[in-house]
Design a protein around this motif. Sequence first.
Motif, PDB file in Angstrom:
ATOM      1  N   GLY A 132     -24.892  -0.611  30.803  1.00 25.98           N
ATOM      2  CA  GLY A 132     -23.474  -0.276  30.971  1.00 25.98           C
ATOM      3  C   GLY A 132     -22.666  -1.436  31.521  1.00 25.98           C
ATOM      4  O   GLY A 132     -21.468  -1.541  31.262  1.00 25.98           O
ATOM      5  N   GLN A 133     -23.327  -2.349  32.269  1.00 24.21           N
ATOM      6  CA  GLN A 133     -22.622  -3.497  32.827  1.00 24.21           C
ATOM      7  C   GLN A 133     -22.136  -4.410  31.710  1.00 24.21           C
ATOM      8  O   GLN A 133     -21.018  -4.913  31.741  1.00 24.21           O
ATOM      9  CB  GLN A 133     -23.552  -4.264  33.780  1.00 24.21           C
ATOM     10  CG  GLN A 133     -24.036  -3.442  34.962  1.00 24.21           C
ATOM     11  CD  GLN A 133     -22.973  -3.322  36.033  1.00 24.21           C
ATOM     12  OE1 GLN A 133     -22.454  -4.313  36.506  1.00 24.21           O
ATOM     13  NE2 GLN A 133     -22.628  -2.102  36.406  1.00 24.21           N
ATOM     14  N   GLY A 137     -18.134  -5.125  30.443  1.00 25.02           N
ATOM     15  CA  GLY A 137     -17.591  -6.472  30.277  1.00 25.02           C
ATOM     16  C   GLY A 137     -17.034  -6.667  28.875  1.00 25.02           C
ATOM     17  O   GLY A 137     -15.914  -7.142  28.693  1.00 25.02           O
ATOM     18  N   GLN A 150     -21.028 -13.996  34.407  1.00 26.18           N
ATOM     19  CA  GLN A 150     -20.304 -13.410  35.535  1.00 26.18           C
ATOM     20  C   GLN A 150     -21.001 -12.178  36.097  1.00 26.18           C
ATOM     21  O   GLN A 150     -20.944 -11.928  37.298  1.00 26.18           O
ATOM     22  CB  GLN A 150     -18.885 -13.006  35.099  1.00 26.18           C
ATOM     23  CG  GLN A 150     -18.026 -14.172  34.675  1.00 26.18           C
ATOM     24  CD  GLN A 150     -17.563 -14.989  35.866  1.00 26.18           C
ATOM     25  OE1 GLN A 150     -17.422 -14.460  36.975  1.00 26.18           O
ATOM     26  NE2 GLN A 150     -17.356 -16.270  35.668  1.00 26.18           N
ATOM     27  N   ILE A 151     -21.589 -11.385  35.229  1.00 21.31           N
ATOM     28  CA  ILE A 151     -22.028 -10.048  35.631  1.00 21.31           C
ATOM     29  C   ILE A 151     -23.546  -9.889  35.594  1.00 21.31           C
ATOM     30  O   ILE A 151     -24.170  -9.477  36.574  1.00 21.31           O
ATOM     31  CB  ILE A 151     -21.399  -8.975  34.704  1.00 21.31           C
ATOM     32  CG1 ILE A 151     -19.881  -9.166  34.603  1.00 21.31           C
ATOM     33  CG2 ILE A 151     -21.755  -7.572  35.175  1.00 21.31           C
ATOM     34  CD1 ILE A 151     -19.140  -9.067  35.911  1.00 21.31           C
ATOM     35  N   PRO A 154     -26.039 -12.941  37.644  1.00 19.79           N
ATOM     36  CA  PRO A 154     -26.070 -12.813  39.112  1.00 19.79           C
ATOM     37  C   PRO A 154     -26.852 -11.592  39.589  1.00 19.79           C
ATOM     38  O   PRO A 154     -27.593 -11.669  40.572  1.00 19.79           O
ATOM     39  CB  PRO A 154     -24.583 -12.680  39.479  1.00 19.79           C
ATOM     40  CG  PRO A 154     -23.851 -13.334  38.370  1.00 19.79           C
ATOM     41  CD  PRO A 154     -24.657 -13.084  37.132  1.00 19.79           C
ATOM     42  N   GLN A 155     -26.705 -10.473  38.883  1.00 24.19           N
ATOM     43  CA  GLN A 155     -27.445  -9.275  39.303  1.00 24.19           C
ATOM     44  C   GLN A 155     -28.933  -9.431  39.040  1.00 24.19           C
ATOM     45  O   GLN A 155     -29.773  -8.977  39.818  1.00 24.19           O
ATOM     46  CB  GLN A 155     -26.917  -8.037  38.566  1.00 24.19           C
ATOM     47  CG  GLN A 155     -25.505  -7.675  38.977  1.00 24.19           C
ATOM     48  CD  GLN A 155     -25.022  -6.386  38.324  1.00 24.19           C
ATOM     49  OE1 GLN A 155     -25.705  -5.369  38.327  1.00 24.19           O
ATOM     50  NE2 GLN A 155     -23.829  -6.439  37.756  1.00 24.19           N
TER      51      GLN A 155
ATOM     52  N   ASN B  87     -19.578   2.303  35.184  1.00 21.81           N
ATOM     53  CA  ASN B  87     -19.912   0.913  34.862  1.00 21.81           C
ATOM     54  C   ASN B  87     -19.047  -0.110  35.584  1.00 21.81           C
ATOM     55  O   ASN B  87     -18.661  -1.122  35.005  1.00 21.81           O
ATOM     56  CB  ASN B  87     -19.832   0.668  33.345  1.00 21.81           C
ATOM     57  CG  ASN B  87     -20.854   1.468  32.587  1.00 21.81           C
ATOM     58  OD1 ASN B  87     -21.797   1.989  33.183  1.00 21.81           O
ATOM     59  ND2 ASN B  87     -20.673   1.605  31.299  1.00 21.81           N
ATOM     60  N   PHE B  89     -18.653  -3.296  37.930  1.00 25.03           N
ATOM     61  CA  PHE B  89     -19.563  -4.422  38.113  1.00 25.03           C
ATOM     62  C   PHE B  89     -20.128  -4.373  39.530  1.00 25.03           C
ATOM     63  O   PHE B  89     -19.408  -4.544  40.506  1.00 25.03           O
ATOM     64  CB  PHE B  89     -18.827  -5.741  37.874  1.00 25.03           C
ATOM     65  CG  PHE B  89     -18.187  -5.833  36.514  1.00 25.03           C
ATOM     66  CD1 PHE B  89     -18.900  -5.478  35.374  1.00 25.03           C
ATOM     67  CD2 PHE B  89     -16.884  -6.255  36.365  1.00 25.03           C
ATOM     68  CE1 PHE B  89     -18.326  -5.556  34.112  1.00 25.03           C
ATOM     69  CE2 PHE B  89     -16.299  -6.335  35.105  1.00 25.03           C
ATOM     70  CZ  PHE B  89     -17.025  -5.981  33.982  1.00 25.03           C
TER      71      PHE B  89
END
Lengths: 239, 241
Positions: A132-133, A137, A150-151, A154-155, B87, B89
Amino acid sequence: MDFAGKFQVFWELFIEQGAWKRVLSVGLVNTLLIAVLGLLIGIVLGTLIGAVKVMPKYKLLPRILDKICSAYVGFFRGTPLVVQLLLTYYVLWPLMNVSVSSLYTAIIVFGLNSAAYVSEIMRGGLLSVDSGQMEAGRALGLSYGSTMMQIIIPQAIKNILPTLGNEFIALIKDTSVVSFVAAVDLYKTFTEIGNVRYEYFMPYIAMALVYMVLVALITLGVKLMERSLRKSDRNSQSL
Amino acid sequence: MIEIVNLCKDFGKNRVLDNISETINEGDKVVIIGPSGSGKSTFLRCLNCMEDPTSGSIFFDGEDLADMKVDINKHRQNIGMVFQQFNLFNNKTVLENITLAPVLLKKMTKEQATDRAYELLRRIGLEDKANVYPSTLSGGQKQRVAIVRALAMNPKVMLFDEPTSALDPEMVGEVLEVMKDLANEGMTMVVVTHEMGFAKEVGNRVFFMDEGRITEQGTPEEVFEHPKNARLQEFLSKVIY
């Protein structure tokens, strides 16, 4: 066995004649240089390879890149590190007609080798981020690449930090083979002490201790880093 | 505003959308209802090509989004989307969630985007949450932030994919309130939902989907009070609202 005598010899060389200075300033420094720079190269390159591995594959370019990356990972995981060192130092450099110092060779090979392992760790990390991330985006109009940067990455890095700590420990220990290409690391400096009187008993015990302390310190460091990451989660919750 | 022509979508051998043609006009508040598996979400997700249509066309701003040569990222900037699972971030604060896309896509400077974000957060009463991470928010708060995150791009149309289905019953109201305000401001909206009350109150058109087709559509009154389609009558009789 004359423990006292062996100890006496080691003490003389290591402390009185100052061999410890070379162990620390050359051996330890080179060992850390190879492992730290190797890991950094490994993380950058491994992240790229991991990102290619998780790319959607309906276009031609990602499919070609994926094949290249698979071959790369296959080679570096399929051959011993020592073989890679020897091939680079005695085959690749002469073929390319360049002269690269043994220390730089070690750093480069450790980086390339580590990238293969980090890429697999990173692939798992990237897949562990909720799909879903990426959708969120993309729905905002961000490209696949910027959403990744960006998303997702990093995670992923946060998730795999403990595993990267393990990779660093493995690298530290693996540096003990760089003397195959004449690089001077911890192992080499302790062997040099032994070579003076052909007396290796104490130097190698001391060497083992140094590696153990080094790894213990890194383990502690990774633990602290993890804790501070988790603490930042908690802090943000109390804001 | 959005013209859908002969839209088909297959998942493997399974036909999920079966030759849908429909036009969504500016200012429309389209509510899509229907049993699960009827293709509602897939239809919605085809509108901004989150799912690539198998065949057919989606015309938006004069371009066919289903055409692979079209710069889909450019068009998605004008099509806001809100997801069932929010969703947000996770690695960004609420403020960063809202400002990320406008700044990165050079729609606004950082200062402009921050001002806009605070203005939007004030509207939903979450100004004090600007600097926290999403993990600290309740579901309702997350969804409200997700809505303003999409609004920060100043989209021409907003798509909602079951925005209240993952929420605790207590939190449904606060999210629907934000959506109602948005509708009153004249935003073009396409909403997939099971909230029949919302459909009646806010929608100007209701689509009933069944087996990949829009089998009945009309004003809320026509659809809810005088359903003609047998499957729709059965569906409505089972839904409590």
